[in-house]
Design a protein around this motif. Structure first.
Motif, mmCIF file in Angstrom:
data_model
loop_
_atom_site.group_PDB
_atom_site.id
_atom_site.type_symbol
_atom_site.label_atom_id
_atom_site.label_comp_id
_atom_site.label_asym_id
_atom_site.label_seq_id
_atom_site.Cartn_x
_atom_site.Cartn_y
_atom_site.Cartn_z
ATOM 1 N N ASP A 1 0.857 -1.185 0.000
ATOM 2 C CA ASP A 1 0.000 0.000 0.000
ATOM 3 C C ASP A 1 0.892 1.234 0.000
ATOM 4 O O ASP A 1 1.769 1.367 0.868
ATOM 5 C CB ASP A 1 -0.885 -0.018 1.249
ATOM 6 C CG ASP A 1 -1.611 1.289 1.448
ATOM 7 O OD1 ASP A 1 -2.333 1.705 0.521
ATOM 8 O OD2 ASP A 1 -1.446 1.914 2.519
ATOM 9 N N PRO A 2 0.721 2.145 -0.951
ATOM 10 C CA PRO A 2 1.646 3.285 -1.053
ATOM 11 C C PRO A 2 1.587 4.239 0.127
ATOM 12 O O PRO A 2 2.571 4.914 0.413
ATOM 13 C CB PRO A 2 1.212 3.976 -2.355
ATOM 14 C CG PRO A 2 -0.197 3.541 -2.572
ATOM 15 C CD PRO A 2 -0.286 2.155 -2.021
ATOM 16 N N LEU A 3 0.463 4.316 0.821
ATOM 17 C CA LEU A 3 0.331 5.267 1.929
ATOM 18 C C LEU A 3 1.005 4.756 3.199
ATOM 19 O O LEU A 3 1.675 5.519 3.902
ATOM 20 C CB LEU A 3 -1.149 5.560 2.187
ATOM 21 C CG LEU A 3 -1.452 6.562 3.306
ATOM 22 C CD1 LEU A 3 -0.880 7.936 2.969
ATOM 23 C CD2 LEU A 3 -2.963 6.650 3.549
ATOM 24 N N THR A 4 0.846 3.471 3.501
ATOM 25 C CA THR A 4 1.312 2.945 4.785
ATOM 26 C C THR A 4 2.528 2.029 4.675
ATOM 27 O O THR A 4 3.203 1.776 5.670
ATOM 28 C CB THR A 4 0.185 2.150 5.459
ATOM 29 O OG1 THR A 4 -0.156 1.023 4.623
ATOM 30 C CG2 THR A 4 -1.052 3.031 5.644
ATOM 31 N N GLY A 5 2.788 1.505 3.478
ATOM 32 C CA GLY A 5 3.869 0.546 3.330
ATOM 33 C C GLY A 5 3.498 -0.862 3.750
ATOM 34 O O GLY A 5 4.317 -1.785 3.641
ATOM 35 N N LEU B 1 -15.791 11.343 9.040
ATOM 36 C CA LEU B 1 -15.873 12.658 9.689
ATOM 37 C C LEU B 1 -14.517 13.354 9.696
ATOM 38 O O LEU B 1 -14.449 14.583 9.613
ATOM 39 C CB LEU B 1 -16.380 12.490 11.129
ATOM 40 C CG LEU B 1 -17.824 11.994 11.285
ATOM 41 C CD1 LEU B 1 -18.158 11.797 12.758
ATOM 42 C CD2 LEU B 1 -18.791 12.986 10.643
ATOM 43 N N VAL B 2 -13.441 12.562 9.812
ATOM 44 C CA VAL B 2 -12.104 13.160 9.796
ATOM 45 C C VAL B 2 -11.841 13.785 8.435
ATOM 46 O O VAL B 2 -11.383 14.930 8.330
ATOM 47 C CB VAL B 2 -11.032 12.105 10.133
ATOM 48 C CG1 VAL B 2 -9.632 12.705 10.030
ATOM 49 C CG2 VAL B 2 -11.265 11.539 11.527
ATOM 50 N N ASN B 3 -12.124 13.040 7.368
ATOM 51 C CA ASN B 3 -11.913 13.577 6.022
ATOM 52 C C ASN B 3 -12.785 14.797 5.758
ATOM 53 O O ASN B 3 -12.351 15.770 5.135
ATOM 54 C CB ASN B 3 -12.210 12.499 4.977
ATOM 55 C CG ASN B 3 -11.110 11.454 4.895
ATOM 56 O OD1 ASN B 3 -9.951 11.741 5.180
ATOM 57 N ND2 ASN B 3 -11.474 10.247 4.517
ATOM 58 N N ASP B 4 -14.026 14.754 6.230
ATOM 59 C CA ASP B 4 -14.949 15.859 5.944
ATOM 60 C C ASP B 4 -14.662 17.091 6.795
ATOM 61 O O ASP B 4 -14.745 18.229 6.310
ATOM 62 C CB ASP B 4 -16.403 15.407 6.176
ATOM 63 C CG ASP B 4 -16.849 14.363 5.163
ATOM 64 O OD1 ASP B 4 -16.160 14.223 4.131
ATOM 65 O OD2 ASP B 4 -17.867 13.691 5.405
ATOM 66 N N SER B 5 -14.306 16.890 8.064
ATOM 67 C CA SER B 5 -14.108 18.028 8.957
ATOM 68 C C SER B 5 -12.715 18.635 8.841
ATOM 69 O O SER B 5 -12.543 19.842 9.054
ATOM 70 C CB SER B 5 -14.350 17.609 10.412
ATOM 71 O OG SER B 5 -13.404 16.621 10.806
ATOM 72 N N ALA B 6 -11.746 17.840 8.524
ATOM 73 C CA ALA B 6 -10.377 18.349 8.378
ATOM 74 C C ALA B 6 -10.005 18.354 6.903
ATOM 75 O O ALA B 6 -10.206 19.327 6.190
ATOM 76 C CB ALA B 6 -9.397 17.499 9.194
ATOM 77 N N SER B 7 -9.486 17.264 6.413
ATOM 78 C CA SER B 7 -9.179 17.117 4.992
ATOM 79 C C SER B 7 -8.704 15.696 4.786
ATOM 80 O O SER B 7 -8.426 14.955 5.735
ATOM 81 C CB SER B 7 -8.088 18.098 4.550
ATOM 82 O OG SER B 7 -6.848 17.733 5.118
ATOM 83 N N VAL C 1 -5.892 14.969 3.573
ATOM 84 C CA VAL C 1 -4.491 14.939 4.002
ATOM 85 C C VAL C 1 -4.405 14.578 5.479
ATOM 86 O O VAL C 1 -3.568 13.768 5.896
ATOM 87 C CB VAL C 1 -3.808 16.287 3.725
ATOM 88 C CG1 VAL C 1 -2.367 16.273 4.225
ATOM 89 C CG2 VAL C 1 -3.853 16.616 2.236
ATOM 90 N N ALA C 2 -5.282 15.175 6.275
ATOM 91 C CA ALA C 2 -5.327 14.828 7.696
ATOM 92 C C ALA C 2 -5.727 13.371 7.880
ATOM 93 O O ALA C 2 -5.191 12.657 8.738
ATOM 94 C CB ALA C 2 -6.302 15.747 8.424
ATOM 95 N N GLY C 3 -6.679 12.934 7.052
ATOM 96 C CA GLY C 3 -7.081 11.535 7.114
ATOM 97 C C GLY C 3 -5.938 10.602 6.797
ATOM 98 O O GLY C 3 -5.773 9.550 7.443
ATOM 99 N N ASP C 4 -5.122 10.969 5.821
ATOM 100 C CA ASP C 4 -3.965 10.143 5.481
ATOM 101 C C ASP C 4 -2.979 10.062 6.643
ATOM 102 O O ASP C 4 -2.387 9.005 6.903
ATOM 103 C CB ASP C 4 -3.265 10.705 4.246
ATOM 104 C CG ASP C 4 -4.064 10.492 2.968
ATOM 105 O OD1 ASP C 4 -5.026 9.703 3.001
ATOM 106 O OD2 ASP C 4 -3.734 11.129 1.951
ATOM 107 N N GLY D 1 -9.832 1.813 2.476
ATOM 108 C CA GLY D 1 -9.535 3.179 2.867
ATOM 109 C C GLY D 1 -9.160 3.309 4.330
ATOM 110 O O GLY D 1 -8.142 3.924 4.669
ATOM 111 N N ASP D 2 -9.953 2.749 5.227
ATOM 112 C CA ASP D 2 -9.673 2.827 6.667
ATOM 113 C C ASP D 2 -9.764 1.450 7.310
ATOM 114 O O ASP D 2 -10.142 1.316 8.466
ATOM 115 C CB ASP D 2 -10.634 3.798 7.357
ATOM 116 C CG ASP D 2 -12.093 3.402 7.182
ATOM 117 O OD1 ASP D 2 -12.375 2.540 6.320
ATOM 118 O OD2 ASP D 2 -12.954 3.942 7.901
#
Length: 730
Positions: free
Chosen positions: A308-312, A346-352, A354-357, A382-383
């Motif tokens: 996975d490119p985001l987490t390795g 909610l994290v993606n919607d309330s922050a962004s 990028v924060a979710g990543d 995704g999560d």
């Protein structure tokens, strides 16, 4: 600061001693103080030292040169300054040229050629300064100027090609930012046999020369052959050191006239001998650099295919493959844990996003820290995270609850906020002989859903309520958004052009059909959720049948638009390729259509192909008999076995957009795109670059020979009506 300064002084002293030792070796070649050595290994030592440690180590060259002339080789005072300057100034200028051309050197052919050009520059400058100094000191007559210049240059160049590569490896051996090198293939026994053969070859050359044979140089090919063997089988540092040792040995034998060899006396003989030694020292390193580049590309492709490119962490496909293998082996208790973050949207919607990543990376680190020693760990969505652990139910339960507590306590600082989340974990333990992976995953997924239904931030094991899990699985299948969207015909057709980079034409002639869908409130949604649901719950063939039918129906209803179409690409999922009903449906639908099968290109992915190669080939063959074309989509992100392409009858390789987007600043991506394009052309296929976003990326694609491109740089996806210039339906 004091410790750092002391360390630099120690390094400087060691480098000075090393340079001095290299210069002393070269003195063996001198007959008179006015002679020019045939081999100057000190040039390679100084070149490597300044390249690695910077200009601050350049004074060590001047110091070592002064010591040489004071204690070993006295020279006229008028020549002393020239001698010191010829070595130090030339090294500084050559290293400045290398660093200006490439900020960070890696072990690859282009960088090796750059070092070779820098070495030529060093030798040319050093020879120019040195020969002028010898003239000024009345050490040589003017007529000897060409001979002395060429001999000086070749001596420096031979020292660089023989010594610099191995020293750069040794200087960088403990640095963490060096390129990952190829693992050794040959074991200790093979390397011992190699060393014995090399020793015998060198001794044979020495012995035959002493016996007065006219052809002792015939054995020079044996050391070169052994070095090529080393390049193919052993780590680069081994080959570099072996090349240095062999080159120094041969240079001493030939240059000193040892072992029956005659020392070259004429300029022509000197040039031929030293040129041959330079080639002898360069070829093995070029070969091993070529192997290293290929290894790096394949390692990167394998990493993209399995990680996975985001987490390795492992990606879903790689996890599934390895989990099936572990379950098939049996022999020990295994527990599958499925972790899903609560209300992560909610994290993606309330922050962004990028924060979710950032939060996803943090959770991945916690999962790895808890299970790294006993498990396969993957980010499967995704999560969502999956862990297959060699633990019994009690051990997995304890670790799972520790993980839940760690996730709840974790905070991600983002623009003045401290973002947090919780997770739900489903857990299923399997005893040998193990259940099938699909069954194990289905039970664990349902257990995770049950933990969410109970309020989240909890762990639910299938053993707690096996009947409830069974009921929950049925409810999940009956409530899927994908089924509802298909039932209510809320899936829409969108299009994006695929442009011929050599002769662009009308955008409507060659395009890909994409999907969008609307939720119950009429909001337009990305296809990712729909496609994921279809793949997860085996609705892929139904979804693909719907899309194919809609495309054919729309084009049949708009003959003026259909007349413009040369190639219409439609994506098919993995399950569709092995579904006989879909194959029959699409074949019959094409036969009834006014459209020609040659107008359609079916896009399949690498991962879908390797799941069932036999059925996939059968499906491709049947559709090609009708006239359809095929494209291999997202190429480079799957299992990436180039071997199966010879048996896979496709027309296009669509290079994954992650490589195309990185072309501007990644030499690795450039190498991958070039490799895929060359392989496509070799097999008689066309290469398509996906997700091209800038004109600079298009320039790179054209330069690399890519045939087609697709992406925002041409046009964003549009509803099919707007794509063909028709009024959109309401």
């Amino acid at each position: 600061m004091d410790a750092s300064l002391a360390g630099e002084r120690v390094a400087g002293a060691l480098l000075t001693g090393l340079y001095f030792a290299g210069a002393v070796i070269a003195v063996l070649y001198l007959r008179t103080p006015a002679d020019v050595t045939l081999f100057w290994p000190a040039a390679g030592i100084g070149y490597a030292a300044v390249l690695r440690y910077g200009l601050k180590q350049a004074p060590t060259i001047a110091i070592a040169q002064l010591l040489l002339h004071l204690f070993v080789v006295p020279v006229p005072s008028t020549f002393l300054l020239y001698s010191v300057a010829s070595n130090s100034v030339a090294t500084v200028l050559a290293c400045a040229y290398v660093h200006y051309s490439r900020k960070q050197l890696q072990f690859r052919i282009n960088d090796g050629l750059l070092l070779l050009r820098g070495g030529l520059l060093l030798g040319a400058i050093s020879a120019a300064i040195g020969t002028v100094g010898m003239l000024q000191g009345d050490m040589i007559p003017t007529g000897d100027l060409p001979r002395v210049y060429l001999q000086w240059l070749l001596g420096d160049l031979l020292g660089i090609t023989a010594v610099t590569p191995s020293l750069l490896f040794l200087f960088n051996i403990n640095r963490r930012n060096t390129t990952h090198l190829m693992p050794p293939e040959g074991g200790r026994r093979e390397r011992g046999m190699w060393a014995l053969l090399m020793l015998l070859a060198l001794l044979a050359a020495f012995y035959i020369g002493r016996e007065g044979s006219m052809y002792p140089l015939a054995l020079a090919s044996l050391p070169l052959a052994l070095l090529l063997w080393s390049a193919a089988r052993y780590p680069p540092i081994f080959t570099a050191c072996a090349t240095m040792g062999v080159t120094v040995f041969l240079a001493l034998m030939l240059g000193l006239g040892a072992g029956g060899f005659q020392r070259p006396e004429t300029l022509q003989d000197t040039t031929l001998m030293m040129g041959a030694l330079v080639v002898h020292s360069v070829i093995p390193m070029l070969l091993v650099a070529s192997y290293q580049e290929r290894f790096n590309v394949m390692a990167a492709l394998h990493h993209r295919a399995t990680r996975d490119p985001l987490t390795g962490l492992l990606n879903r496909d790689a996890f599934e493959e390895q989990a099936r293998a572990a379950l098939g082996e049996g022999g020990e208790t295994l527990t599958l844990l499925y972790t899903d973050l609560d209300h992560f949207k909610l994290v993606n919607d309330s922050a962004s996003h990028v924060a979710g990543d950032e939060m996803i990376r943090g959770v991945a680190a916690l999962v790895s820290a808890e299970f790294h020693d006993t498990a396969l760990i993957a980010r499967t969505g995704g999560d969502e995270f999956a862990v297959l652990a060699r633990l019994d139910a009690a051990g997995a339960n304890a670790r799972g609850r520790r993980l839940l507590a760690a996730i709840e306590a974790m905070r991600v600082a983002w623009q003045g906020q401290n973002l947090g989340t919780t997770a739900s974990i489903g857990l299923t333990t399997s005893q040998p002989p193990h259940m099938a992976f699909d069954e194990l995953l289905s039970k664990t997924d349902a257990a995770c859903f049950e933990a969410k239904e109970l309020g989240g931030n909890g762990l639910f094991a299938t053993e707690q309520d096996a009947e409830g899990i069974h009921v929950r699985t049925r409810l999940m299948h009956s409530a899927m958004a994908a089924r509802e969207a298909l039932d209510q015909r809320r899936v829409e057709l969108w299009c994006q052009p695929i442009v011929d980079l050599r002769s662009p034409g009308m955008q409507q002639t060659h395009f890909e059909v994409l999907m969008r869908w609307r939720d119950a409130d009429g909001n337009l949604r990305s296809p990712a959720e729909l496609i994921a649901a279809a793949e997860r719950y085996r609705l892929g063939p139904r979804l693909d049948r719907y899309v194919c039918g809609e495309v054919l129906g729309w084009l049949e209803a708009h003959p003026e638009a259909a007349a413009k179409v040369e190639q219409c690409s439609i994506n098919l999922g993995a399950a569709t390729l092995t579904d006989e009903d879909f194959s029959d449906y699409f074949a019959n639908r094409l036969r009834r259509s006014t459209l020609h099968p040659e107008q359609f290109c079916l896009e399949i992915t690498e991962t879908s192909v390797v799941r069932d190669m036999t059925r996939t080939r059968h499906f491709i063959g049947r559709m090609r008999d009708l006239g359809c074309r095929f494209a291999l989509d997202d190429f480079g992100t799957g299992f990436c076995s180039f071997g199966y392409l010879r048996d896979l009858d496709v027309d296009y390789l669509k290079i994954d957009g992650s490589f195309v987007r990185d072309l501007d600043h990644s030499s690795l991506s450039e190498a991958v795109v070039r490799s895929i394009t060359e392989i496509a052309h070799l097999l008689g296929k066309r290469a398509v670059g996906e997700q091209a976003e800038t004109e600079l990326q298009l320039q790179h694609l054209r330069a690399l020979g890519v045939d087609y491109a697709q992406g925002y740089v041409f046009q964003r996806p549009q509803p099919i009506e707007a794509f063909f210039g028709l009024p959109e339906k309401t």
